[in-house]
Design an enzyme around this catalytic site. Structure first.
Site, PDB file in Angstrom:
ATOM      1  N   ASP A 110      -7.354   0.535  -7.386  1.00 49.06           N
ATOM      2  CA  ASP A 110      -6.949   2.037  -7.784  1.00 49.06           C
ATOM      3  C   ASP A 110      -5.825   1.890  -8.806  1.00 49.06           C
ATOM      4  O   ASP A 110      -5.158   2.695  -9.182  1.00 49.06           O
ATOM      5  CB  ASP A 110      -6.582   3.237  -6.670  1.00 49.06           C
ATOM      6  CG  ASP A 110      -5.718   2.680  -5.848  1.00 49.06           C
ATOM      7  OD1 ASP A 110      -5.569   1.820  -5.592  1.00 49.06           O
ATOM      8  OD2 ASP A 110      -5.453   4.055  -4.856  1.00 49.06           O
ATOM      9  N   LYS A 161       7.007   1.704   2.726  1.00 48.94           N
ATOM     10  CA  LYS A 161       7.680   3.458   3.198  1.00 48.94           C
ATOM     11  C   LYS A 161       9.256   3.193   3.248  1.00 48.94           C
ATOM     12  O   LYS A 161       9.420   4.088   4.373  1.00 48.94           O
ATOM     13  CB  LYS A 161       7.083   4.068   3.077  1.00 48.94           C
ATOM     14  CG  LYS A 161       5.703   4.175   2.357  1.00 48.94           C
ATOM     15  CD  LYS A 161       3.817   5.074   2.525  1.00 48.94           C
ATOM     16  CE  LYS A 161       3.360   4.941   2.146  1.00 48.94           C
ATOM     17  NZ  LYS A 161       2.397   4.242   2.602  1.00 48.94           N
ATOM     18  N   ASP A 222      -0.224   3.095 -10.179  1.00 48.98           N
ATOM     19  CA  ASP A 222      -1.624   3.573  -9.528  1.00 48.98           C
ATOM     20  C   ASP A 222      -2.277   4.955  -9.105  1.00 48.98           C
ATOM     21  O   ASP A 222      -0.984   6.422  -9.241  1.00 48.98           O
ATOM     22  CB  ASP A 222      -0.629   3.571  -7.641  1.00 48.98           C
ATOM     23  CG  ASP A 222      -1.239   4.286  -6.748  1.00 48.98           C
ATOM     24  OD1 ASP A 222      -3.078   4.705  -6.916  1.00 48.98           O
ATOM     25  OD2 ASP A 222      -0.722   4.526  -5.586  1.00 48.98           O
TER      26      ASP A 222
HETATM   27  P1  GTP Z   1      -6.136   8.357  -0.149  1.00 49.09           P
HETATM   28  O1  GTP Z   1      -6.979   9.203   0.452  1.00 49.09           O
HETATM   29  O2  GTP Z   1      -5.439   9.288  -1.723  1.00 49.09           O
HETATM   30  O3  GTP Z   1      -4.325   7.847  -0.034  1.00 49.09           O
HETATM   31  O4  GTP Z   1      -6.234   7.384  -1.383  1.00 49.09           O
HETATM   32  P2  GTP Z   1      -7.568   5.771  -0.627  1.00 49.09           P
HETATM   33  O5  GTP Z   1      -8.187   6.549  -0.288  1.00 49.09           O
HETATM   34  O6  GTP Z   1      -7.639   4.973  -1.783  1.00 49.09           O
HETATM   35  O7  GTP Z   1      -6.113   5.111  -0.049  1.00 49.09           O
HETATM   36  P3  GTP Z   1      -5.318   3.424  -0.536  1.00 49.09           P
HETATM   37  O8  GTP Z   1      -5.010   4.120  -2.200  1.00 49.09           O
HETATM   38  O9  GTP Z   1      -3.935   3.614   0.777  1.00 49.09           O
HETATM   39  O10 GTP Z   1      -6.462   2.778  -0.931  1.00 49.09           O
HETATM   40  C1  GTP Z   1      -6.116   1.460  -1.311  1.00 49.09           C
HETATM   41  C2  GTP Z   1      -7.439   0.375  -1.989  1.00 49.09           C
HETATM   42  O11 GTP Z   1      -8.352   0.657  -0.681  1.00 49.09           O
HETATM   43  C3  GTP Z   1      -8.380   1.333  -2.453  1.00 49.09           C
HETATM   44  O12 GTP Z   1      -8.666   0.716  -3.687  1.00 49.09           O
HETATM   45  C4  GTP Z   1      -9.347   1.879  -1.395  1.00 49.09           C
HETATM   46  O13 GTP Z   1     -10.351   2.524  -2.077  1.00 49.09           O
HETATM   47  C5  GTP Z   1      -9.122   0.933  -0.571  1.00 49.09           C
HETATM   48  N1  GTP Z   1      -9.700   0.945   0.565  1.00 49.09           N
HETATM   49  C6  GTP Z   1      -8.911   1.975   1.697  1.00 49.09           C
HETATM   50  N2  GTP Z   1      -9.731   1.548   2.599  1.00 49.09           N
HETATM   51  C7  GTP Z   1     -10.735   1.406   2.565  1.00 49.09           C
HETATM   52  C8  GTP Z   1     -11.677   0.412   3.462  1.00 49.09           C
HETATM   53  O14 GTP Z   1     -11.239   0.992   5.143  1.00 49.09           O
HETATM   54  N3  GTP Z   1     -12.457  -0.266   3.391  1.00 49.09           N
HETATM   55  C9  GTP Z   1     -12.801  -0.713   2.138  1.00 49.09           C
HETATM   56  N4  GTP Z   1     -13.503  -1.257   1.626  1.00 49.09           N
HETATM   57  N5  GTP Z   1     -11.290  -0.054   1.080  1.00 49.09           N
HETATM   58  C10 GTP Z   1     -10.346   0.154   1.532  1.00 49.09           C
END
Ligand code: GTP
Length: 359
Positions: A110, A161, A222
């Site tokens: 993202d 954080k 982001d």
């Molecule tokens: P929020 O729920 O809004 O915080 O977004 P998010 O689900 O994308 O979480 P976050 O922004 O913390 O994740 C950072 C990156 O890691 C993003 O590109 C997510 O798609 C990826 N990501 C987070 N958790 C996982 C997981 O359990 N498995 C995989 N494959 N990717 C993950």
């Protein structure tokens, strides 16, 4: 040859309700799924093979990758249960072909950035680091993970954080792109969720590994929240953020099959998806309108996301709002400042004011 892992398995909760039907990295940004911007940037930087680490709604990625040639080999690895950022990197290991000492890039799915990807890999190799992190300076680092470095660029700490002034020891944050020596990935535990930010990186420092940071002051965003999602899309359309996947740079982008009414004004990097109907005298400024939406005459839409196939009544004022797929907003409504309408919701023809703060 350089391989990369793209982490795209998160639930994207901050972008609900848009992420109910579509995982965040597959939402269209400047006309194509966000993932396409990342994959094509990586491809142009010399990456030849990408493993997509999927979990939430993995089938959406599979369908898209099967039907589109992005000029690079894309392999899909799907976790049965979400394994977190570190667990997802470890889960991708059997899909990698790099040798133990070779560099493997890892991208959060993202982050929109102008990072010199090839430069980060070069730094990683010449400094013989175990892991190299892309860092970016931000004005208010409280929502991020801080990564202070010493005079040689070696990471000294990971602070998630931080809140108190004493904890805010630097403005450098983890910008969501790393290079791992492949053997470091081998050592991440399997079979359980692991956070790369909270567990893997601090553990590496404790074990005396060489973790280095490369500060890049270029474009970084982001796309996790509605406002930043719209910002990123508009910046891509206006050429402020770099991507080889933007069809044409300008003040707006209109995809094929859409009809724009008389005197309608599109500006601020707005994207109108395909088969959208924009009525006469509309003003759409700094917005993202997904495929098949219908916007009634005289509507005013700013800083907002309009979901697939939703219908916005004539004369509506929508600012800073997210309208879910298939929602129907009656004529004359105002939806302001953080309002979110769930998919298929119907709001009648009134002049009610919907706003998160109701001020
Ligand atoms: P929020 O729920 O809004 O915080 O977004 P998010 O689900 O994308 O979480 P976050 O922004 O913390 O994740 C950072 C990156 O890691 C993003 O590109 C997510 O798609 C990826 N990501 C987070 N958790 C996982 C997981 O359990 N498995 C995989 N494959 N990717 C993950």
């Amino acid at each position: 040859m350089t391989e990369a892992v793209l982490l795209v398995g998160g639930q994207g909760t901050r972008l609900r309700p848009l992420t109910i039907n579509t995982p965040k990295p597959m939402l269209p940004v400047a006309g194509v799924p966000f993932t396409v911007h990342q994959i094509t940037r990586a491809r142009d930087a010399g990456v030849t093979r990408i493993v997509l680490g999927t979990s939430y709604r993995a089938e959406v990625f599979r369908e898209f990758i099967d039907g589109n040639d992005l000029g690079i080999e894309v392999v899909i690895a799907t976790e049965d249960e979400p394994l977190g950022t570190g667990g997802a990197i470890r889960h991708a290991l059997p899909y990698l072909t790099s040798g133990p000492d070779e560099p493997v890039l890892v991208f959060n799915g993202d982050v929109l950035s102008g990072l010199d990807i090839a430069g980060l890999v070069r730094h990683h190799v010449t400094s013989e680091s175990d892991v190299s992190l892309y860092l970016t300076p931000v004005e208010d680092p409280r929502a991020y993970g801080l990564v202070p470095t010493d005079e040689l660029g070696r990471v000294t700490q990971f602070l998630e954080k931080p809140q108190t002034p004493e904890e805010i020891v630097t403005d450098q944050i983890n910008a969501g792109c790393y290079v791992f020596k492949r053997s470091i990935i081998d050592a991440i535990p399997t079979g359980r969720p692991v956070s790369v930010e909270r567990e893997t990186f601090p553990g590496l420092l404790e074990a005396g590994a060489l973790v280095s940071g490369v500060v890049d002051r270029g474009y970084w965003l982001d796309l996790g929240t509605p406002l930043s999602f719209v910002r990123g899309s508009c910046d891509l359309v206006m050429g402020l953020a770099p991507s080889p996947a933007v069809a044409a740079i300008g003040s707006s982008l209109v995809l094929p099959g859409s009809v724009i009414g008389a005197r309608a004004h599109l500006d601020g990097g707005t994207t109108i998806g395909s088969n959208v109907d924009v009525g006469d005298d509309c003003v759409i400024d700094g917005a993202v309108v997904f495929d098949g939406a219908v916007i009634g005459a005289g509507a005013r839409i700013t800083n907002s996301i309009i979901g697939v196939g939703s219908r916005i009544g004539s004369g509506c004022v929508i600012d800073g709002a997210v309208i879910g797929d298939g929602a129907v907003i009656g004529a004359g409504n105002e939806l302001l400042a953080g309002a979110r309408v769930w998919p298929d919701a119907v709001i009648g023809d009134t002049a009610v004011r919907f706003s998160s703060d109701r001020s």
